[in-house]
Design a protein around this motif. Structure first.
Motif, PDB file in Angstrom:
ATOM      1  N   ASP A   7      13.190-170.317  72.855  1.00 41.36           N
ATOM      2  CA  ASP A   7      12.943-170.509  71.198  1.00 41.36           C
ATOM      3  C   ASP A   7      11.999-169.482  70.844  1.00 41.36           C
ATOM      4  OD1 ASP A   7      14.926-172.477  71.462  1.00 41.36           O
ATOM      5  OD2 ASP A   7      13.479-174.129  71.529  1.00 41.36           O
ATOM      6  N   THR A   8      10.785-169.451  71.461  1.00 39.62           N
ATOM      7  CA  THR A   8       9.807-168.376  70.899  1.00 39.62           C
ATOM      8  C   THR A   8      10.298-166.995  70.738  1.00 39.62           C
ATOM      9  OG1 THR A   8       8.081-169.765  71.921  1.00 39.62           O
ATOM     10  CG2 THR A   8       7.457-167.477  71.292  1.00 39.62           C
ATOM     11  N   ASN A   9      10.801-166.645  71.794  1.00 38.45           N
ATOM     12  CA  ASN A   9      11.355-165.086  71.816  1.00 38.45           C
ATOM     13  C   ASN A   9      12.353-165.014  70.827  1.00 38.45           C
ATOM     14  OD1 ASN A   9       9.614-164.796  74.089  1.00 38.45           O
ATOM     15  ND2 ASN A   9      11.283-164.199  75.532  1.00 38.45           N
ATOM     16  N   MET A  10      13.380-165.791  70.724  1.00 37.80           N
ATOM     17  CA  MET A  10      14.492-165.716  69.724  1.00 37.80           C
ATOM     18  C   MET A  10      13.859-165.699  68.375  1.00 37.80           C
ATOM     19  SD  MET A  10      17.761-165.564  68.994  1.00 37.80           S
ATOM     20  CE  MET A  10      18.716-166.467  70.300  1.00 37.80           C
ATOM     21  N   GLN A  11      13.140-166.462  68.129  1.00 39.59           N
ATOM     22  CA  GLN A  11      12.412-166.611  66.888  1.00 39.59           C
ATOM     23  C   GLN A  11      11.822-165.422  66.363  1.00 39.59           C
ATOM     24  OE1 GLN A  11       9.722-170.010  66.119  1.00 39.59           O
ATOM     25  NE2 GLN A  11       9.566-169.607  63.891  1.00 39.59           N
ATOM     26  N   GLN A  12      10.844-164.880  67.320  1.00 36.61           N
ATOM     27  CA  GLN A  12      10.330-163.364  66.903  1.00 36.61           C
ATOM     28  C   GLN A  12      11.351-162.201  66.725  1.00 36.61           C
ATOM     29  OE1 GLN A  12       8.071-162.805  70.612  1.00 36.61           O
ATOM     30  NE2 GLN A  12       6.090-163.497  69.788  1.00 36.61           N
ATOM     31  N   TRP A  13      12.386-162.426  67.463  1.00 37.25           N
ATOM     32  CA  TRP A  13      13.488-161.443  66.959  1.00 37.25           C
ATOM     33  C   TRP A  13      14.148-161.656  65.787  1.00 37.25           C
ATOM     34  CZ3 TRP A  13      19.104-161.630  67.411  1.00 37.25           C
ATOM     35  CH2 TRP A  13      19.650-160.314  67.273  1.00 37.25           C
ATOM     36  N   MET A  14      14.580-162.788  65.519  1.00 36.76           N
ATOM     37  CA  MET A  14      15.087-163.134  64.369  1.00 36.76           C
ATOM     38  C   MET A  14      14.346-162.918  63.176  1.00 36.76           C
ATOM     39  SD  MET A  14      18.311-164.559  65.072  1.00 36.76           S
ATOM     40  CE  MET A  14      18.793-165.391  63.646  1.00 36.76           C
ATOM     41  N   GLU A  15      13.109-163.207  63.239  1.00 37.70           N
ATOM     42  CA  GLU A  15      12.095-162.927  61.975  1.00 37.70           C
ATOM     43  C   GLU A  15      11.727-161.289  61.957  1.00 37.70           C
ATOM     44  OE1 GLU A  15       9.006-165.856  62.514  1.00 37.70           O
ATOM     45  OE2 GLU A  15      10.275-167.516  61.960  1.00 37.70           O
ATOM     46  N   ASN A  16      12.371-160.522  62.884  1.00 39.45           N
ATOM     47  CA  ASN A  16      11.920-159.143  62.895  1.00 39.45           C
ATOM     48  C   ASN A  16      10.425-158.917  63.443  1.00 39.45           C
ATOM     49  OD1 ASN A  16      14.612-158.249  62.167  1.00 39.45           O
ATOM     50  ND2 ASN A  16      14.194-158.813  59.797  1.00 39.45           N
ATOM     51  N   LYS A  17       9.897-159.837  63.970  1.00 41.26           N
ATOM     52  CA  LYS A  17       8.411-159.717  64.586  1.00 41.26           C
ATOM     53  C   LYS A  17       8.772-158.741  65.924  1.00 41.26           C
ATOM     54  CE  LYS A  17       6.585-163.728  62.934  1.00 41.26           C
ATOM     55  NZ  LYS A  17       6.026-165.145  63.275  1.00 41.26           N
ATOM     56  N   ARG A  18       9.808-158.454  66.480  1.00 40.12           N
ATOM     57  CA  ARG A  18      10.327-157.760  67.678  1.00 40.12           C
ATOM     58  C   ARG A  18      11.358-157.255  67.225  1.00 40.12           C
ATOM     59  NH1 ARG A  18       5.993-158.346  68.800  1.00 40.12           N
ATOM     60  NH2 ARG A  18       4.819-159.105  70.796  1.00 40.12           N
ATOM     61  N   ARG A  19      11.434-156.019  67.255  1.00 41.21           N
ATOM     62  CA  ARG A  19      12.739-155.270  66.766  1.00 41.21           C
ATOM     63  C   ARG A  19      13.585-155.398  67.809  1.00 41.21           C
ATOM     64  NH1 ARG A  19      13.354-148.722  66.550  1.00 41.21           N
ATOM     65  NH2 ARG A  19      15.404-148.718  65.913  1.00 41.21           N
ATOM     66  N   VAL A  20      13.429-155.034  69.129  1.00 35.09           N
ATOM     67  CA  VAL A  20      14.817-155.158  70.125  1.00 35.09           C
ATOM     68  C   VAL A  20      14.449-156.445  71.008  1.00 35.09           C
ATOM     69  CG1 VAL A  20      15.562-153.801  71.942  1.00 35.09           C
ATOM     70  CG2 VAL A  20      14.155-152.667  70.112  1.00 35.09           C
ATOM     71  N   MET A  21      15.822-157.001  71.186  1.00 37.60           N
ATOM     72  CA  MET A  21      16.115-158.178  72.179  1.00 37.60           C
ATOM     73  C   MET A  21      16.751-157.469  73.379  1.00 37.60           C
ATOM     74  SD  MET A  21      15.733-161.191  73.108  1.00 37.60           S
ATOM     75  CE  MET A  21      15.731-162.393  71.588  1.00 37.60           C
ATOM     76  N   VAL A  22      16.135-157.505  74.787  1.00 39.13           N
ATOM     77  CA  VAL A  22      16.562-156.989  75.613  1.00 39.13           C
ATOM     78  C   VAL A  22      17.000-158.186  76.456  1.00 39.13           C
ATOM     79  CG1 VAL A  22      16.243-155.992  78.121  1.00 39.13           C
ATOM     80  CG2 VAL A  22      14.877-155.314  75.931  1.00 39.13           C
ATOM     81  N   ALA A  23      18.503-158.128  76.817  1.00 39.61           N
ATOM     82  CA  ALA A  23      18.953-159.741  77.273  1.00 39.61           C
ATOM     83  C   ALA A  23      20.171-159.502  78.325  1.00 39.61           C
ATOM     84  CB  ALA A  23      19.568-160.202  76.111  1.00 39.61           C
ATOM     85  N   THR A  24      20.610-160.574  79.357  1.00 42.99           N
ATOM     86  CA  THR A  24      21.440-160.625  79.783  1.00 42.99           C
ATOM     87  C   THR A  24      22.565-161.319  78.977  1.00 42.99           C
ATOM     88  OG1 THR A  24      21.064-163.008  80.593  1.00 42.99           O
ATOM     89  CG2 THR A  24      20.028-160.848  81.916  1.00 42.99           C
TER      90      THR A  24
END
Length: 630
Positions: free
Chosen positions: A265-282
């Motif tokens: 949830d934390t990582n997702m929220q950071q990405w959804m709110e554009n606090k992190r530009r890139v989501m690296v994922a499986t």
């Protein structure tokens, strides 16, 4: 309310996308309906709105626990009552949920197809006032689909229970063969079929060959601004790529199935709110994700099949603006993919060995095990019996698809608790700590023997009944442990196994071995399609994808093939001009020129050699090209 009024009230939209309204009208008219909508096409609205227009409850069959939870949460946030029967729930809890479905004015009941195999659940479902049956991810019912689950055939029972109730089947990826099979399996011969083009005209599909995939990805991220997703092969690569991007000044986070719910949830929220530009994922990342402004999706390994690739790349550009979906391929990737996807496919002998070992691991006697749930650590299991991890993982996933068991790979914690304080003292504690009282009372009511022995706590259930978040329930038990009021233990696990039938070893595996052969053959064919797609830029990449799904089209004009074709027609003269113009601004190496001109190295090198021979440009000691003034 009308369909438009419901859309406005709950979803805050003024109009439907094509062909949502026509699909809804078909369902409301009581017709069986098959909807093929690409990823991001708004499939859920097509059954949710008709269900809200009629009295009664809608049964939604879905194969993914995470997707069901996401839908229930989304509906609940809108004030719409929905529940889900997922794996790992005790019979008492399931019974309570079904009571709520019958008497609690609920509008949606989500369940996995495996739940329909349980006789007492089927009997309870018969008593519901059902207004619609929705089959999500309907391709799972077809043996020709990319994720065939035989348990989906149990949906035919619902048709027998409710012969006058319409069925809507929905999928984002289905070939013509799969569509025909869906209609046959669900007895939908007279169904209204709605299918819009799979074409995503705003996505430029790219195939890039590169040994240094990180460097190539960073170059793309510099060229394409906005939010991005990079799909990698495994959990380790998630962390490595995220760290490497961060060290190169690109804000990144990561997502995989082994993360705790809190970290996800934390990582997702950071990405959804554009606090992190890139989501690296499986490939665990994606279901229920609807971020409209994703500009770039990069795959750095070959996907297992084109269905998955289409869905994952389709998370780009949902707002309709131009976006990019790029597959980066190295020469060794074909051999790597064959090892990754084909060499790990289990045969009947290996599958039987894994199943027998698994039962022994949990101490399940022959004829026992039905509906039992166990915490599970895959690596520990494989170490104990000297089994290859990936092949064992594939075996467990296959057994999951066959409904022999449920194999959930989400990180979780097994929590036990026991009150050690006498009842009278506990009453005094509640009077002094009134904010803790709702949780304490629910622990006492839900587990009558909690004073006598440690009991396994269903944290989500206690949280729901007490009206408190799960984190607060855990925090209170930890606090009471430190105060000497109770004994709290929490053991992390990377998976959960739920057995759906009694142990019968040979009989169990013999029953599913035919499906194993079919599935292995299908996976080989699907990987061959991926390898063909990644073999080179010899035809339009968008056209190749559409052709796979049985759709004819013309060249898209924006994919890597179409762009390179356009440049070739312009000839090397224009490329020369571009190189010379760039070198008037700064020194550049071949990689930088390749990126800046968006030209393949095979086209770039001959032009550079010609310019070097003519003395127009020079090469420095650091291998950068400079313009020579004459």
């Amino acid at each position: 309310m009308t369909a438009s009024e419901i859309l406005k009230t709950y979803w805050k939209f003024d109009s439907f996308r094509e062909p949502q309204r026509a699909i809804i009208d078909s369902v409301v008219a009581g017709k069986d309906t098959l909807a093929l909508l690409p990823t991001g096409g708004g499939k859920s609205v097509c059954y949710q709105i008709p269900a809200l227009m009629k009295p009664g409850i809608c049964i939604v069959v879905s194969p993914l626990i995470a997707l069901m939870k996401d839908q229930v949460r989304s509906l609940s946030e809108k004030g719409i009552k929905a529940i889900a029967l997922t794996g790992g729930q005790r019979q008492e809890e399931l019974s309570d949920l079904l009571d709520n479905a019958k008497f609690g004015d609920y509008k949606f009941l989500y369940l996995s197809p495996e739940r329909l195999q349980t006789d007492w659940i089927s009997e309870r479902i018969k008593d519901l006032k059902v207004n619609l049956i929705a089959v999500d991810e309907a391709h799972c019912i077809s043996q020709w689909g990319h994720d065939f689950r035989p348990a989906y055939r149990n949906i035919s029972n619902l048709r027998e229970f409710f012969p006058k109730v319409p069925v809507i089947a929905l999928t984002a990826t289905a070939t013509a063969k799969v569509v025909s099979d869906i209609k046959e399996q669900l007895s939908m011969s007279d169904a209204s079929v709605f299918q819009i083009s799979f074409a995503r005209t705003n996505i430029a599909y790219g195939l890039v060959e590169a040994q240094d995939k990180l460097h190539r990805s960073i170059e793309m991220l510099k060229q394409v601004s906005g939010t991005s997703i990079i799909y990698v092969r495994n959990r380790k690569a998630c962390l490595e790529w995220s760290s490497l991007l961060e060290s190169n000044g690109i804000p990144a986070t990561y997502y995989h199935g082994g993360l705790s719910v809190k970290d996800k949830d934390t990582n997702m929220q950071q990405w959804m709110e554009n606090k992190r530009r890139v989501m690296v994922a499986t490939n665990a990342f994606g279901m229920g994700i609807d971020k409209p402004d994703v500009r770039l999706v990069i795959h750095v390994q070959l996907p297992e099949n084109l269905e998955n690739y289409y869905q994952e790349s389709g998370r780009a550009g949902r707002d309709g603006n131009k976006s990019y979906a790029v597959l980066i391929k190295a020469p060794s990737d074909t051999a790597v993919a064959e090892r990754q996807f084909l060499d790990v496919l289990p045969d009947r002998k290996f599958l039987l060995n894994v199943f027998v070992r698994l039962c022994n691991y949990f101490g399940i006697a022959y004829g026992d095990g039905y509906d039992e749930t166990f915490a599970f650590n895959l690596n520990q299991f494989c170490q104990k019996y000297d089994l290859p991890v990936q092949k064992t993982f594939q075996s467990l996933q296959f057994l999951d698809r066959q409904a022999v068991l449920s194999f959930s790979t989400e990180f979780s914690a097994s929590v036990t608790f026991q009150f050690t304080l006498p009842s009278k003292e506990l009453i005094r504690y509640n009077s002094l700590n009134q904010k803790d009282e709702p949780i304490v009372l629910q622990l006492l009511r839900s587990y009558p023997g909690i004073h006598e022995l440690a009991v396994k706590i269903n944290v989500s259930q206690i949280a729901k009944r007490s009206g408190k978040p799960e984190s607060e329930v855990i925090a209170l038990m930890e606090k009471m442990h430190h105060l000497g009021i109770g004994e709290f233990k929490s053991q992390s696990q990377d998976a959960t196994v739920v057995f759906h039938e009694a142990r019968e070893d040979e009989h169990t595996i013999n029953r599913v071995s035919g499906f194993l052969k079919q599935e292995n053959l299908r996976k080989k064919e699907q990987l061959e399609s991926v390898i063909n797609y990644a073999s080179g830029n010899e035809s339009c990449k968008a056209r190749e994808l559409l052709s796979y799904f049985g759709e004819e089209s013309t060249d898209c004009g924006i994919c890597s093939y179409c762009v390179s074709k356009s440049r070739k027609s312009a000839g090397p003269r224009n490329l020369k001009k571009s190189i010379l113009h760039l070198l008037t601004q700064s020194q550049m190496d071949s990689r930088m020129l390749e990126s800046a001109t968006q030209t393949g190295i095979d086209q770039l090198l001959p032009v550079l050699e010609e310019l070097l021979e003519s003395g127009t440009i020079g090469l420095t000691e650091t291998n950068t090209y400079i313009l020579i003034q004459k």
